[in-house]
Design an enzyme around this catalytic site. Structure first.
Site, mmCIF file in Angstrom:
data_model
loop_
_atom_site.group_PDB
_atom_site.id
_atom_site.type_symbol
_atom_site.label_atom_id
_atom_site.label_comp_id
_atom_site.label_asym_id
_atom_site.label_seq_id
_atom_site.Cartn_x
_atom_site.Cartn_y
_atom_site.Cartn_z
ATOM 1 N N LYS A 1 9.726 -19.075 54.686
ATOM 2 C CA LYS A 1 11.006 -18.366 54.736
ATOM 3 C C LYS A 1 11.705 -18.710 56.053
ATOM 4 O O LYS A 1 11.145 -18.495 57.142
ATOM 5 C CB LYS A 1 10.726 -16.867 54.640
ATOM 6 C CG LYS A 1 11.835 -16.061 54.031
ATOM 7 C CD LYS A 1 11.341 -14.641 53.829
ATOM 8 C CE LYS A 1 12.370 -13.744 53.236
ATOM 9 N NZ LYS A 1 11.927 -12.344 53.246
HETATM 10 C C1 E4P Z 1 14.027 -10.438 51.247
HETATM 11 O O1 E4P Z 1 13.242 -11.354 51.137
HETATM 12 C C2 E4P Z 1 13.976 -9.445 52.328
HETATM 13 O O2 E4P Z 1 12.634 -9.201 52.690
HETATM 14 C C3 E4P Z 1 14.545 -8.101 51.952
HETATM 15 O O3 E4P Z 1 15.052 -8.024 50.654
HETATM 16 C C4 E4P Z 1 15.331 -7.497 53.048
HETATM 17 O O4 E4P Z 1 16.069 -6.416 52.611
HETATM 18 P P1 E4P Z 1 16.374 -5.092 53.416
HETATM 19 O O5 E4P Z 1 17.850 -5.042 53.557
HETATM 20 O O6 E4P Z 1 15.835 -4.008 52.544
HETATM 21 O O7 E4P Z 1 15.651 -5.162 54.732
#
Ligand code: E4P
Length: 220
Positions: free
Chosen positions: A83
């Site tokens: 990622k």
């Molecule tokens: C995606 O891979 C992220 O981990 C995640 O959806 C982040 O979202 P949040 O806005 O809930 O932190």
């Protein structure tokens, strides 16, 4: 549409596995921090537990740092997806990882053009954060619609992974756009299964069954 679980919790992963509702997992530093354990061991355990892609995030901000981290992270399992934050330096890292056949997930995407750049670099997944856009008064789902249309227009293979999902309607609308994947917090998966009319209907059936047995017409 595939469902990924947005978590670093082994407990949540195991529960969703039992439901047969988990095609992969996405983690991030915030989710790992919540687990408060040795992050390396936690990442390894998650990769072992999940039969599907597991996104593990780098924290470097230069391509050189990201690539060095990626080389370590891929040792955690054959299902690791690296990622990478949506930075110009990140695009360099994505391009190099793509050349080495290492899958990537470009994260912190907030616009269709960022998604196009990620695809041009060879990203396997692109993660637009819709809940965070909604919170700013922008329409997160419109960003997903535009990305899906652009990718369709040019036969782009990068998968649209809808992230930062807050509630079931986000999942319904994501599915209607044709997005490839939704990554869901555990609480949203539970909400998807529930309906008050299911609970009410079941209660009526159970009460009637009990009354029937009381009337002397029970089973057997
Ligand atoms: C995606 O891979 C992220 O981990 C995640 O959806 C982040 O979202 P949040 O806005 O809930 O932190």
């Amino acid at each position: 549409m595939e469902f990924f679980l947005d978590t670093a919790s082994l407990d949540e992963i195991r529960k969703c596995k039992a439901y047969g509702l988990i095609d992969g997992v996405t983690t991030n530093p915030t989710l790992l921090r919540k687990e408060g354990q040795d992050w390396r061991r936690q990442m390894q355990a998650i990769c072992k537990e999940v039969d599907g892609p597991v996104s593990l995030e780098v924290v470097g901000t230069t391509a050189k740092e990201m690539l060095a981290e990626a080389r370590e992270l891929i040792k955690f399992g054959p299902n690791v997806v690296i990622k990478i934050p949506m930075l110009l330096e990140g695009l360099i890292a994505v391009r190099e990882l793509h050349a080495m056949d290492i899958p990537t997930n470009v994260t912190l995407v907030f616009s269709p053009m960022q998604a196009l750049l990620a695809a041009k670099a060879g990203a396997t997944y692109v993660s637009p954060f819709i809940g965070r856009l909604d919170a700013l008064g922008q329409e997160g789902m419109e960003c997903i619609r535009q990305i899906v249309t652009i990718y369709d227009n040019y036969d782009i293979a990068t998968k649209v992974l809808v992230a930062s999902i807050r509630h079931p309607m986000h999942v319904v609308e994501s599915a209607l756009t044709g997005a490839d994947v939704a990554t869901l917090p555990f609480a949203v998966i539970e909400q998807l299964a529930r309906h008050p009319l299911t609970d009410k209907g079941l209660q009526t059936f159970l009460d009637d069954w009990k009354a029937l047995a009381g009337d002397g017409a029970g089973q057997g």
